[in-house]
Design an enzyme around this catalytic site. Structure first.
Site, PDB file in Angstrom:
ATOM      1  N   LYS A 154       6.375  26.768  14.717  1.00  0.00           N
ATOM      2  CA  LYS A 154       6.596  28.184  14.418  1.00  0.00           C
ATOM      3  C   LYS A 154       5.954  29.096  15.467  1.00  0.00           C
ATOM      4  O   LYS A 154       6.394  30.221  15.662  1.00  0.00           O
ATOM      5  CB  LYS A 154       6.027  28.537  13.050  1.00  0.00           C
ATOM      6  CG  LYS A 154       6.533  27.689  11.878  1.00  0.00           C
ATOM      7  CD  LYS A 154       8.011  27.835  11.641  1.00  0.00           C
ATOM      8  CE  LYS A 154       8.474  27.364  10.271  1.00  0.00           C
ATOM      9  NZ  LYS A 154       8.303  25.945  10.000  1.00  0.00           N
TER      10      LYS A 154
HETATM   11  C1  LIG Z   1       9.138  25.113   9.255  1.00  0.00           C
HETATM   12  C2  LIG Z   1       8.976  23.671   9.467  1.00  0.00           C
HETATM   13  C3  LIG Z   1      10.056  22.783   9.416  1.00  0.00           C
HETATM   14  C4  LIG Z   1      11.448  23.243   9.033  1.00  0.00           C
HETATM   15  O1  LIG Z   1      12.017  24.095   9.982  1.00  0.00           O
HETATM   16  P1  LIG Z   1      13.263  25.015   9.605  1.00  0.00           P
HETATM   17  O2  LIG Z   1      13.488  25.882  10.768  1.00  0.00           O
HETATM   18  O3  LIG Z   1      12.851  25.770   8.372  1.00  0.00           O
HETATM   19  O4  LIG Z   1      14.401  24.098   9.315  1.00  0.00           O
HETATM   20  C5  LIG Z   1       9.831  21.458   9.723  1.00  0.00           C
HETATM   21  N1  LIG Z   1       8.599  21.008  10.025  1.00  0.00           N
HETATM   22  C6  LIG Z   1       7.535  21.817  10.061  1.00  0.00           C
HETATM   23  C7  LIG Z   1       6.209  21.260  10.369  1.00  0.00           C
HETATM   24  C8  LIG Z   1       7.685  23.178   9.798  1.00  0.00           C
HETATM   25  O5  LIG Z   1       6.617  23.988   9.825  1.00  0.00           O
END
Ligand SMILES: *Cc1c(COP(=O)(O)O)cnc(C)c1O
Length: 457
Positions: free
Chosen positions: A111
């Protein structure tokens, strides 16, 4: 570049507006009016360039000249703070099988790639407009921490971050609640992530309230976040010689894997995208059968993917149905009413040409963490393990496969210790949060209560 709504009922807007917007006023999500392309010579020219330049090149396809320059400037500054010179390093696990490590940013999950970039750009837009914003975000764990790290101490932005009470790891919670900056407000919602997300949607849908409090979104429905993530797909393709790749993506809200789809649309040589879900398998069922039908949310050891309603899936529904806003609007209304929608035959075929999917249960996730550790001496987090299990199941021998490692294993120490017998060492960046005091307000799953809370800020 103009951006249009997936539901076809909102006027097109420009980059600066899309940077500051949540959902479109008709309830849809913004997407570019047309898909910009990288030519073969543009791609060739990017080979070997620093990561920040690839980000800048992608953003320049969506932004006018001024915002493209701002994006390049911010990208140079923020990706320099990641703790790997490659920013998103590729690690070869075995011949033709790579792991793309996306956890070298300040909060140790992918993120950071989007939020570190988007927040300073939002702050710049607000500065120019002499405005403030209140970012309202629901998190299944990692978005919240990344938003807190990016927004803390920003003078023009307040942050209200909702997490589902008791459903994220201690470390994920502490990354948010130990932030002392006064512009950061944590709320634990008595409910699931989907409940928290629905509260956010309700407040945005109340346009009078949203306007009065300058609500802004940094959930993955924000287009610029998706655009930022396109860059690591591009960077991987460039580094592995521009031969067709298959990406396996641990998936919850469908934002990350949709960025892969966008990279393909823009000319990156991507053969297939594999959606890896945990036992919350709505997306796997949708891709396999063409029926997108809500189920019960199960708590798993990969909580960032404990999601049944995947916000960004609407963008694929729109693409698959010939970018027809009226059809998308009708399908989403049906989903809201009945909890299910069905792709047209042609739309389902469109999806199956690009996407495959696998759902991985808790037992297999744990077993994959164990077997990966035994075979490679690498400790992976449970989300990444879901991806690796999907790779083992679906990758064809001749394919070159990149599995996205979406979080650092130290964020999920209990699962890692259970699978490998090793307790991951907390990276220096995280040590301070262990004993720091926490600040958080618990609220019922109720929009009126949340509005009251925001009014008091
Ligand atoms: C947010 C997240 C996901 C999922 O990603 P999306 O974009 O919501 O599909 C997978 N793994 C981790 C560690 C995340 O923080």
């Amino acid at each position: 570049m103009k951006f249009i709504s997936t539901r076809g009922g909102a006027p097109p807007i420009g980059f600066e507006q899309v940077l500051l917007s949540g959902p479109a006023p008709d309830g849809g999500l913004y997407v570019p009016e047309t898909w910009p392309q990288f030519t073969a010579s543009e791609l060739a020219a990017l080979k070997g360039r620093p990561y920040a330049e690839i980000v800048a090149a992608v953003l320049a396809k969506f932004a006018d000249e001024d915002w493209a320059e701002q994006s390049a400037r911010v990208a140079r500054a923020v990706y320099a703070r990641f703790d790997s010179p490659d920013v998103a390093p590729l690690v070869e696990l075995e011949p033709g099988r790579y792991l793309l490590e996306l956890f070298h940013g300040p909060t140790l999950a992918f993120k950071d790639f989007a939020l570190q970039l988007v927040v300073p750009l939002m702050a710049e837009a607000l500065r120019r407009r002499k405005e403030r914003a209140l970012v309202l975000v629901a998190t299944s764990g990692d978005t919240g921490a990344a938003a807190v790290a990016a927004i803390a101490n920003q003078p023009s932005i307040d942050l209200v971050v909702l997490h589902p009470l008791g459903r994220i790891s201690d470390i994920q919670r502490r990354q948010m609640t130990t932030e002392p900056s006064a512009n950061v407000h944590n709320v634990a919602v008595e409910g699931t992530f989907d409940d928290a997300q629905a509260l956010v949607k309700t407040l945005f849908a109340d346009t009078a309230f949203a306007r009065a409090h300058h609500l802004a979104a940094v959930n993955s429905i924000n287009w610029v976040r998706i655009a930022a993530q396109v860059a690591y797909y591009m960077a991987s393709c460039l580094r592995l010689g521009l031969k067709p790749l298959t990406f396996v993506v641990p998936t919850g809200n469908f934002g990350d894997v949709f960025a892969g789809f966008v990279a393909q649309k823009m000319g990156a040589p991507i053969a297939r995208l594999v959606v890896a879900t945990n036992s919350n398998d709505i997306l796997t069922r949708a891709i396999d059968t063409g029926v997108y039908a809500r189920g019960q949310v199960h708590a798993t050891m990969s909580p960032a993917m404990d999601i049944q309603v995947a916000s960004n899936f609407e963008r694929l529904i729109f693409e698959a149905h010939g970018r027809d806003g009226a059809t998308t609007s009708k399908l989403m209304a049906e989903f809201a009413k009945t909890g299910a929608l069905e792709f047209s035959h042609a739309a389902h075929e469109f999806v199956r040409q690009v996407f495959a999917a696998a759902s991985v249960d808790e037992h297999e996730t744990l077993a994959t963490m164990t077997s990966t550790f035994k075979a490679t001496h690498r400790v992976v987090d449970p989300h990444t393990a879901v991806g690796l299990a999907a790779t083992a199941r679906l990758a064809r021998p001749e394919e070159v496969v990149v599995t996205l490692a979406t979080a650092h294993p130290a964020k999920f120490p209990d699962a890692v210790a259970k699978a490998t017998g090793v307790r991951p060492v907390l990276p220096a960046r995280l040590k301070a949060i262990v004993d720091a005091p926490e600040r958080c307000t618990t609220l019922p799953n109720d929009a009126v209560e949340l509005k009251r809370f925001i009014q008091k800020i």
